[in-house]
Write a protein that holds these residues in place. Structure first.
Motif, PDB file in Angstrom:
ATOM      1  N   LEU A   1      -6.567   9.355   1.311  1.00  0.00           N
ATOM      2  CA  LEU A   1      -5.284  10.269   1.817  1.00  0.00           C
ATOM      3  C   LEU A   1      -4.964  10.857   0.353  1.00  0.00           C
ATOM      4  O   LEU A   1      -4.575   9.928  -0.506  1.00  0.00           O
ATOM      5  CB  LEU A   1      -4.262   9.521   2.430  1.00  0.00           C
ATOM      6  CG  LEU A   1      -4.663   9.192   4.031  1.00  0.00           C
ATOM      7  CD1 LEU A   1      -3.639   8.268   4.442  1.00  0.00           C
ATOM      8  CD2 LEU A   1      -4.301  10.555   4.541  1.00  0.00           C
TER       9      LEU A   1
ATOM     10  N   ASN B   1      -0.796  13.983   1.619  1.00  0.00           N
ATOM     11  CA  ASN B   1      -0.635  14.093   3.126  1.00  0.00           C
ATOM     12  C   ASN B   1      -1.629  14.943   3.846  1.00  0.00           C
ATOM     13  O   ASN B   1      -1.611  15.110   5.171  1.00  0.00           O
ATOM     14  CB  ASN B   1       0.552  14.641   3.530  1.00  0.00           C
ATOM     15  CG  ASN B   1       1.717  14.009   3.113  1.00  0.00           C
ATOM     16  OD1 ASN B   1       1.781  12.781   2.906  1.00  0.00           O
ATOM     17  ND2 ASN B   1       3.056  14.661   2.682  1.00  0.00           N
TER      18      ASN B   1
ATOM     19  N   ALA C   1      -3.841   5.611   1.118  1.00  0.00           N
ATOM     20  CA  ALA C   1      -2.686   5.520   2.348  1.00  0.00           C
ATOM     21  C   ALA C   1      -1.370   4.835   1.720  1.00  0.00           C
ATOM     22  O   ALA C   1      -0.303   5.441   1.986  1.00  0.00           O
ATOM     23  CB  ALA C   1      -3.008   4.925   3.402  1.00  0.00           C
ATOM     24  N   SER C   2      -1.577   3.843   1.333  1.00  0.00           N
ATOM     25  CA  SER C   2      -0.238   3.132   0.564  1.00  0.00           C
ATOM     26  C   SER C   2       0.339   3.855  -0.646  1.00  0.00           C
ATOM     27  O   SER C   2       1.558   3.803  -0.342  1.00  0.00           O
ATOM     28  CB  SER C   2      -0.640   1.692   0.188  1.00  0.00           C
ATOM     29  OG  SER C   2       0.391   0.918  -0.109  1.00  0.00           O
TER      30      SER C   2
ATOM     31  N   SER D   1       0.368   7.172  -0.794  1.00  0.00           N
ATOM     32  CA  SER D   1       1.030   8.271  -0.136  1.00  0.00           C
ATOM     33  C   SER D   1       2.201   7.824   0.776  1.00  0.00           C
ATOM     34  O   SER D   1       3.188   8.831   0.956  1.00  0.00           O
ATOM     35  CB  SER D   1      -0.026   9.188   0.848  1.00  0.00           C
ATOM     36  OG  SER D   1      -1.172   9.384  -0.198  1.00  0.00           O
TER      37      SER D   1
ATOM     38  N   VAL E   1       2.939   2.472   6.192  1.00  0.00           N
ATOM     39  CA  VAL E   1       1.499   2.068   6.693  1.00  0.00           C
ATOM     40  C   VAL E   1       1.756   0.757   7.125  1.00  0.00           C
ATOM     41  O   VAL E   1       2.031  -0.306   6.737  1.00  0.00           O
ATOM     42  CB  VAL E   1       0.937   1.820   5.297  1.00  0.00           C
ATOM     43  CG1 VAL E   1      -0.602   1.692   5.442  1.00  0.00           C
ATOM     44  CG2 VAL E   1       0.695   3.392   4.582  1.00  0.00           C
TER      45      VAL E   1
END
Length: 117
Positions: A13, A16, A40-41, A43, A48
């Motif tokens: 990611l 976004n 992801a973390s 972002s 999450v």
């Protein structure tokens, strides 16, 4: 929606959006769940929910620890219900897991978390 990383690419990611990477394999895995979890973390931090299921290597353990360190939530399949215990056991050792559940209870638990009762 379910997104699947194609063979020989890491799914990440960035800003976004999903992105693909052809970086080296991590723990002999490409795609690597560590790469996805860490991005992801970065972002989404505390938003999450990381889930580790059955697997034959330790991929995902460091990424799940990153999720926890950034305030996210960690769910791990109970190793007793896993076809391969290495991945869930490594995740449990890597961080303070919020919930350990049999495979059949994970989906309903996440829905309850997100949607409520």
């Amino acid at each position: 929606c379910v997104y699947v990383a194609p063979k020989n690419y890491h799914l990440m990611l960035e800003n976004n959006h999903f992105a693909l990477s052809i970086e080296e394999s991590l723990l002999h895995s490409i795609p690597s769940i560590d790469v996805l979890f860490e991005s992801a973390s970065d972002s989404f931090a505390e938003k999450v929910i990381g889930v580790i299921l059955s697997g034959n290597n330790k991929d995902g353990a460091n990424g799940l620890a990153t999720i926890k360190n950034n305030g996210g939530f960690a769910i791990v399949q109970d190793p007793k219900s896993a076809e391969a215990r290495i991945m869930p056991e490594a995740a449990i050792k890597a961080c303070k897991v919020d919930k350990i559940l049999p495979i059949g209870e994970i989906g309903a638990y996440i829905v309850k978390m997100v949607v409520g009762r």
